[in-house]
Design a protein around this motif. Structure first.
Motif, PDB file in Angstrom:
ATOM      1  N   SER A 276      -7.521  11.128 -24.560  1.00 33.61           N
ATOM      2  CA  SER A 276      -6.462  12.003 -25.064  1.00 33.61           C
ATOM      3  C   SER A 276      -5.144  11.250 -25.133  1.00 33.61           C
ATOM      4  N   ASP A 280      -4.957  11.895 -19.871  1.00 35.35           N
ATOM      5  CA  ASP A 280      -5.469  12.692 -18.758  1.00 35.35           C
ATOM      6  C   ASP A 280      -6.887  13.193 -18.975  1.00 35.35           C
ATOM      7  N   ARG A 281      -7.359  13.135 -20.212  1.00 33.14           N
ATOM      8  CA  ARG A 281      -8.730  13.565 -20.486  1.00 33.14           C
ATOM      9  C   ARG A 281      -9.482  12.490 -21.258  1.00 33.14           C
ATOM     10  N   TYR A 283     -13.056  12.130 -23.575  1.00 29.06           N
ATOM     11  CA  TYR A 283     -14.120  12.850 -24.271  1.00 29.06           C
ATOM     12  C   TYR A 283     -15.289  11.896 -24.512  1.00 29.06           C
ATOM     13  N   VAL A 294     -16.306  16.645 -21.411  1.00 26.82           N
ATOM     14  CA  VAL A 294     -14.868  16.503 -21.194  1.00 26.82           C
ATOM     15  C   VAL A 294     -14.634  16.123 -19.735  1.00 26.82           C
ATOM     16  N   ASP A 296     -11.927  14.707 -16.552  1.00 31.27           N
ATOM     17  CA  ASP A 296     -10.556  14.688 -16.054  1.00 31.27           C
ATOM     18  C   ASP A 296     -10.255  13.285 -15.543  1.00 31.27           C
TER      19      ASP A 296
END
Length: 405
Positions: A276, A280-281, A283, A294, A296
């Motif tokens: 992202s 912070d993310r 995929y 997803v 973290d």
């Protein structure tokens, strides 16, 4: 032929290996203000290619697209297709013959295109690729017998190269001194070492702060203690989840074997990943799950066992993943099956915890879509259609998304 976009134009050209055009002409076209990114007459254009395209990579200015191609039955060609964009036109300029080409990356100085090619990584001169003049092949690095090099990426300072060794027995990603290889004309041994990251290693992507590199493998490696969680994997693959390895970049530059700082469960047959905009993310496409996983990223170092946030169901055999609208939307490339239309799934990034409700809709593509990508300016989407042997170019300003069924 028309589809839900309102129109598709096919562009076919008889192409020689190299065009006999002055290099200056190419430079003038590339530097004309806005010429490269002018919209095409139709919202969707298909450029026919002489091989099976696997990945498409645009230069930062959007003027050129390089498509890696794998071989099929003659007269299909493996190698790199060089596609030019200017004044609303997208045309195949020429091709550079290689063996089966898969992954690609551009050096940050814009001078090198790196292409994985069987057991090798080939290094091509970008200016010669653009002009079609002179041999663009500068040299290559050998990964060893049966290494099956797949993906490649380079540190921001262009000093170190990371390569995924996709061959099942290896379970490694290799680290090379790219700066020393370039200085020596790629003659010599520039390998720093290897990182044991899992079985059938694939995608390599840097964290937004560049401190870490994330490497995805389809399955956890031979040393895993993870329980069997993927009953759909056998008999072809192990019944364990794919793994995302978090690599400390600075440590990998001197001690690759001890550079892993975390391992994250990433779904069944983890394939590609995207980060992202805030970092912070992460995929990850899980091909055997038909899902987007997803993660973290803020928990990777502190609580890796609970880093998985959710999964979003997508189409059959998802492979590529990319971002659009400044990361507000996630695009997943579904290879699909012979009896199912292939598509891209569009997901609302803010609603991923809602599962299927996060799906905005789908974008129709050709047969066998692989790694879709968006230009740096966010205005154009490229989709290499492996089976259709086309590069689909989509103007995102006129994008129509089919609602979910």
């Amino acid at each position: 032929m028309r589809d839900s976009f309102g129109g598709v134009v096919s562009v076919t050209f008889l192409v020689c290996a190299f065009l006999v055009l002055p290099q200056l002409a190419f430079g003038q076209q590339s530097t004309e203000a806005g010429a490269c990114n002018q919209p095409t007459a139709e919202p969707v254009v298909d450029v026919n290619l002489p091989g099976h395209p696997f990945m498409a990579l645009a230069t930062p200015d959007g003027c050129w697209i390089f498509a890696s191609m794998q071989q099929g039955r003659p007269p299909l060609q493996p190698g790199v297709a060089v596609v030019q964009r200017t004044h609303g036109k997208v045309t195949l300029a020429h091709t550079v013959p290689l063996d089966d080409s898969v992954g690609m990356a551009l050096s940050h100085d814009g001078r090198l295109l790196m292409v994985t090619n069987g057991d090798y990584v080939d290094f091509l001169d970008v200016e010669r690729l653009k002009s079609g003049q002179g041999n663009p092949k500068l040299g290559r690095i050998y990964g060893g017998p049966g290494s099956k090099e797949d993906n490649v990426n380079v540190t921001p300072d262009d000093r170190f190269l990371f390569v995924s060794d996709h061959a099942i027995p290896k379970e490694t990603a290799s680290v090379y001194r790219l700066d020393k290889a370039r200085a020596a004309g790629f003659k010599g041994d520039f390998k720093v070492g290897a990182i044991h990251v899992g079985r059938e290693v694939l995608a390599i992507t840097f964290s937004r702060d560049q401190r870490y590199v994330y490497i995805v493998a389809e399955q956890a490696g031979a040393d895993t203690t993870w329980s069997a969680a993927c009953p759909q994997n056998p008999p072809v693959k192990k019944p364990v989840e794919g793994v995302l390895s978090v690599i400390d970049v600075k440590r990998a530059e001197t001690d690759p074997a001890n550079s892993i700082v975390a391992k994250i469960k990433a779904g069944c047959v983890a394939t590609r990943l995207e980060v992202s905009p805030k970092g912070d993310r992460v995929y990850v496409t899980a091909r055997a799950d038909d899902a987007l996983v997803v993660l973290d990223a803020t928990k990777f170092l502190t609580d890796p066992d609970h880093a998985k946030i959710t999964t979003v169901p997508v189409g059959k055999s998802p492979t590529g993943v990319s971002l659009m609208d400044d990361g507000k939307k996630v695009i997943v490339t579904n290879i699909g099956t012979a009896d199912e239309p292939q598509s891209l799934t569009v997901i609302d990034a803010a609603k991923v915890t809602s599962g299927a409700a996060a799906i905005i809709g789908t974008i129709p593509v050709g047969s066998g879509p692989r790694d879709a990508s968006v230009t740096k300016d966010g205005r154009t989407l490229f989709v290499p259609n492996f089976n259709s042997r086309t590069l689909r170019v989509i103007d995102l300003a006129r994008l129509r998304i089919d609602p979910p069924k």
